[in-house]
Design a protein around this motif. Sequence first.
Motif, PDB file in Angstrom:
ATOM      1  N   ALA A  32       0.869  -1.183   0.000  1.00 26.14           N
ATOM      2  CA  ALA A  32       0.000   0.000   0.000  1.00 26.14           C
ATOM      3  C   ALA A  32       0.905   1.232   0.000  1.00 26.14           C
ATOM      4  N   GLY A  33       1.120   1.837   1.182  1.00 31.44           N
ATOM      5  CA  GLY A  33       2.064   2.962   1.245  1.00 31.44           C
ATOM      6  C   GLY A  33       3.504   2.512   1.328  1.00 31.44           C
ATOM      7  N   GLY A  67     -24.928   7.243   5.166  1.00 35.34           N
ATOM      8  CA  GLY A  67     -25.910   7.181   6.235  1.00 35.34           C
ATOM      9  C   GLY A  67     -25.290   7.521   7.577  1.00 35.34           C
ATOM     10  N   ASP A  68     -25.383   6.589   8.532  1.00 37.43           N
ATOM     11  CA  ASP A  68     -24.863   6.839   9.871  1.00 37.43           C
ATOM     12  C   ASP A  68     -23.415   6.379  10.029  1.00 37.43           C
ATOM     13  N   ALA A  69     -22.713   6.240   8.911  1.00 31.66           N
ATOM     14  CA  ALA A  69     -21.311   5.809   8.957  1.00 31.66           C
ATOM     15  C   ALA A  69     -20.458   6.646   8.011  1.00 31.66           C
ATOM     16  N   LEU A  70     -19.163   6.676   8.301  1.00 36.33           N
ATOM     17  CA  LEU A  70     -18.179   7.187   7.358  1.00 36.33           C
ATOM     18  C   LEU A  70     -17.499   5.986   6.713  1.00 36.33           C
ATOM     19  N   VAL A  71     -17.104   6.140   5.463  1.00 36.27           N
ATOM     20  CA  VAL A  71     -16.387   5.087   4.760  1.00 36.27           C
ATOM     21  C   VAL A  71     -15.018   5.643   4.364  1.00 36.27           C
ATOM     22  N   ILE A  72     -13.977   5.003   4.856  1.00 38.28           N
ATOM     23  CA  ILE A  72     -12.602   5.440   4.585  1.00 38.28           C
ATOM     24  C   ILE A  72     -11.939   4.412   3.686  1.00 38.28           C
ATOM     25  N   GLY A  73     -11.524   4.839   2.498  1.00 38.96           N
ATOM     26  CA  GLY A  73     -10.833   3.942   1.589  1.00 38.96           C
ATOM     27  C   GLY A  73      -9.501   3.482   2.168  1.00 38.96           C
ATOM     28  N   ALA A  74      -9.157   2.239   1.922  1.00 39.01           N
ATOM     29  CA  ALA A  74      -7.958   1.661   2.532  1.00 39.01           C
ATOM     30  C   ALA A  74      -6.678   2.378   2.120  1.00 39.01           C
ATOM     31  N   MET A  75      -6.657   2.973   0.921  1.00 42.84           N
ATOM     32  CA  MET A  75      -5.451   3.648   0.444  1.00 42.84           C
ATOM     33  C   MET A  75      -5.428   5.137   0.774  1.00 42.84           C
ATOM     34  N   PHE A 112      -4.065   4.381   5.701  1.00 36.81           N
ATOM     35  CA  PHE A 112      -4.946   3.961   6.784  1.00 36.81           C
ATOM     36  C   PHE A 112      -5.136   2.442   6.759  1.00 36.81           C
ATOM     37  N   GLY A 113      -5.496   1.911   5.610  1.00 38.19           N
ATOM     38  CA  GLY A 113      -5.718   0.474   5.502  1.00 38.19           C
ATOM     39  C   GLY A 113      -4.446  -0.338   5.636  1.00 38.19           C
ATOM     40  N   ASN A 164      -5.438 -14.247  -0.544  1.00 33.90           N
ATOM     41  CA  ASN A 164      -5.896 -13.656  -1.810  1.00 33.90           C
ATOM     42  C   ASN A 164      -6.984 -12.621  -1.586  1.00 33.90           C
ATOM     43  N   GLU A 165      -6.968 -11.981  -0.423  1.00 34.29           N
ATOM     44  CA  GLU A 165      -7.930 -10.923  -0.122  1.00 34.29           C
ATOM     45  C   GLU A 165      -7.202  -9.618   0.183  1.00 34.29           C
ATOM     46  N   ILE A 166      -7.910  -8.507  -0.021  1.00 31.08           N
ATOM     47  CA  ILE A 166      -7.362  -7.196   0.335  1.00 31.08           C
ATOM     48  C   ILE A 166      -8.400  -6.409   1.126  1.00 31.08           C
ATOM     49  N   LEU A 167      -7.915  -5.571   1.997  1.00 34.53           N
ATOM     50  CA  LEU A 167      -8.777  -4.635   2.720  1.00 34.53           C
ATOM     51  C   LEU A 167      -9.089  -3.475   1.792  1.00 34.53           C
TER      52      LEU A 167
END
Length: 284
Positions: A32-33, A67-75, A112-113, A164-167
Amino acid sequence: MIPASFDYVAPSTVDEAVRALTEAGEDAKVIAGGQSLLPVLRMRLATPTVLVDLGKIADLRGVREDGDALVIGAMTTHYDVQRDHLIAEHAALLARATDTVADPQVRHRGTFGGSLAHADPAGDLPAPVLALDCELVIAGPDGRRSVPAAEFFQDLFTTALAENEILVEVRVPKHTGWYAHYEKFNRVAQAWSMVAVAAAVRTDGATITEASVALTNMGSTPVRATGVEQALVGQPATAEAITAAAAHAAEGTSPPVDGNADAEYRQQLARVLTGRALASAIGT
């Protein structure tokens, strides 16, 4: 030291990244970073055959409301998390904790992710994510799934992510109007936490109605200080109530023993830092 040779893939979509990981098998690594992975590669503590770079996947960056949440992209970089107005309004604890991560250079590159997926028990972001009851969204060959923070961090440098998964993103329940603080103890500036405390509190007038407290580096994963939370709810927002609640901070913890501190010292630090974090959050 020079890293061992590897193939390099830079997909432009999440599906392409998952496919690349699946084809490469267990010897692939996601970058990622790169702030945690690159030093490991240079020391040859990891020797992947394929490196899958998420840097070109634009969909993994940014902060939005849902809605009642924030969504933060992993990158999303630490720098962008620090300065995002939605996070400042609805998830102040994340902003406070991100302020303490390493130094400006790392915060401009680190993500962040990436920090969460690395799952270092001394890292500063897992505990706030646990305290805020976040959900981590994972993409794999069979689609996407959401994992609560309490189940995502499984052991030292170990998460619920399969090979084989990513956040892809983190869903943060809005904590609008909550008081928050992240109290960190380290030997020198930019160093990892010896112990740190993530605290978020909601009050109704002079009474504490809700509390979320989590600890950094008090076990192989971030630890929720449930004894502190239970002791705070229904109590007046006073220094005396905070001191009494903070005495429960080390309950159920298994802090590491290393060159910085033994377990007993870390347990005492947890109690002291919890008191400081709560007092700073509430302003007592």
